[in-house]
Design a protein around this motif. Structure first.
Motif, PDB file in Angstrom:
ATOM      1  N   PRO A 136      -5.579  15.767  -4.059  1.00 12.46           N
ATOM      2  CA  PRO A 136      -4.475  16.676  -3.710  1.00 12.46           C
ATOM      3  C   PRO A 136      -3.947  16.476  -2.284  1.00 12.46           C
ATOM      4  O   PRO A 136      -2.753  16.589  -2.044  1.00 12.46           O
ATOM      5  N   GLY A 137      -4.828  16.162  -1.333  1.00 10.33           N
ATOM      6  CA  GLY A 137      -4.381  15.963   0.044  1.00 10.33           C
ATOM      7  C   GLY A 137      -3.487  14.745   0.211  1.00 10.33           C
ATOM      8  O   GLY A 137      -2.474  14.793   0.922  1.00 10.33           O
ATOM      9  N   VAL A 138      -3.838  13.649  -0.442  1.00 10.49           N
ATOM     10  CA  VAL A 138      -3.020  12.427  -0.359  1.00 10.49           C
ATOM     11  C   VAL A 138      -1.675  12.652  -1.032  1.00 10.49           C
ATOM     12  O   VAL A 138      -0.629  12.259  -0.520  1.00 10.49           O
ATOM     13  N   HIS A 139      -1.679  13.317  -2.175  1.00  9.29           N
ATOM     14  CA  HIS A 139      -0.423  13.572  -2.879  1.00  9.29           C
ATOM     15  C   HIS A 139       0.484  14.479  -2.059  1.00  9.29           C
ATOM     16  O   HIS A 139       1.693  14.254  -1.961  1.00  9.29           O
ATOM     17  N   ALA A 140      -0.097  15.509  -1.430  1.00 11.08           N
ATOM     18  CA  ALA A 140       0.710  16.407  -0.596  1.00 11.08           C
ATOM     19  C   ALA A 140       1.305  15.659   0.592  1.00 11.08           C
ATOM     20  O   ALA A 140       2.458  15.887   0.966  1.00 11.08           O
ATOM     21  N   ALA A 141       0.544  14.739   1.168  1.00 12.21           N
ATOM     22  CA  ALA A 141       1.060  13.952   2.296  1.00 12.21           C
ATOM     23  C   ALA A 141       2.200  13.042   1.847  1.00 12.21           C
ATOM     24  O   ALA A 141       3.174  12.837   2.590  1.00 12.21           O
ATOM     25  N   LEU A 142       2.116  12.500   0.645  1.00 12.77           N
ATOM     26  CA  LEU A 142       3.206  11.661   0.138  1.00 12.77           C
ATOM     27  C   LEU A 142       4.461  12.490  -0.120  1.00 12.77           C
ATOM     28  O   LEU A 142       5.580  12.041   0.139  1.00 12.77           O
TER      29      LEU A 142
END
Length: 179
Positions: free
Chosen positions: A108-114
């Motif tokens: 979820p953190g990587v997707h939110a950053a993208l």
């Protein structure tokens, strides 16, 4: 028809050896060790959360309903997973597919950053095709793979790298860098 003119070979030149004096005198005495044997080696940085156990030993998750670490034997080829991740992420950043398709491959953190991050200009501009080179894999720990590749577009090369961790029998991206 006349025969082609072949130039004569150049004569061989003699090599000359020139001895250059040393700028510093030679060290006399015992060699100094670079590593102090009394100093313990540095510890690796702490990775939060449960770690995969020894090879071949299955861990029982603390939370039976939460995600469980996977050992390398339970995971697919990391090279193919890295290629899928890079291709999907770069096409999503270029606007050729929705960013929601990257969600199943990332945490979820990587997707939110993208989603909230700024898209690289080389991804969004131009119509040249995006070419992804071979994916290189390093597996530092059982159940963890670090993958990298070179993406080319319009004659320019850009580095892409990711850290994949085995969770529930599949690879999930926990860190992504697009240069």
């Amino acid at each position: 028809m006349s025969a082609p003119v072949v130039p004569a070979p150049e004569p061989l030149r003699r090599l000359h050896l020139t001895v250059v004096p040393a700028l510093h005198p030679a060290l006399d005495g015992p060699a100094v060790p670079l590593v102090d044997p009394a100093t313990p080696p540095p510890r690796p940085p702490h990775r939060p959360g449960p770690r995969p156990g020894p090879p071949g030993v299955r861990r029982v998750p603390v939370d039976p309903f939460g995600p469980a670490w996977s050992v390398r034997a339970d995971l697919p080829d990391p090279r193919a997973a890295g290629r899928t991740l890079f291709t999907t992420a770069l096409e999503a950043l270029a606007g050729r597919r929705p960013l929601s398709q990257v969600q199943r491959l990332t945490t979820p953190g990587v997707h939110a950053a993208l989603v909230r991050g700024r898209r690289p200009a080389w991804c969004t501009s131009g119509t040249a095709p995006l070419l992804l080179g071979p994916v290189h894999v390093c597996e530092p720990v059982d159940g963890v793979a670090e993958v990298s590749a070179v993406a080319r577009r319009g004659g320019r090369a850009h580095a892409v790298a990711a850290r994949l961790e085995g969770v529930d029998g599949r690879w999930r991206c926990t860190a992504l860098s697009i240069g």
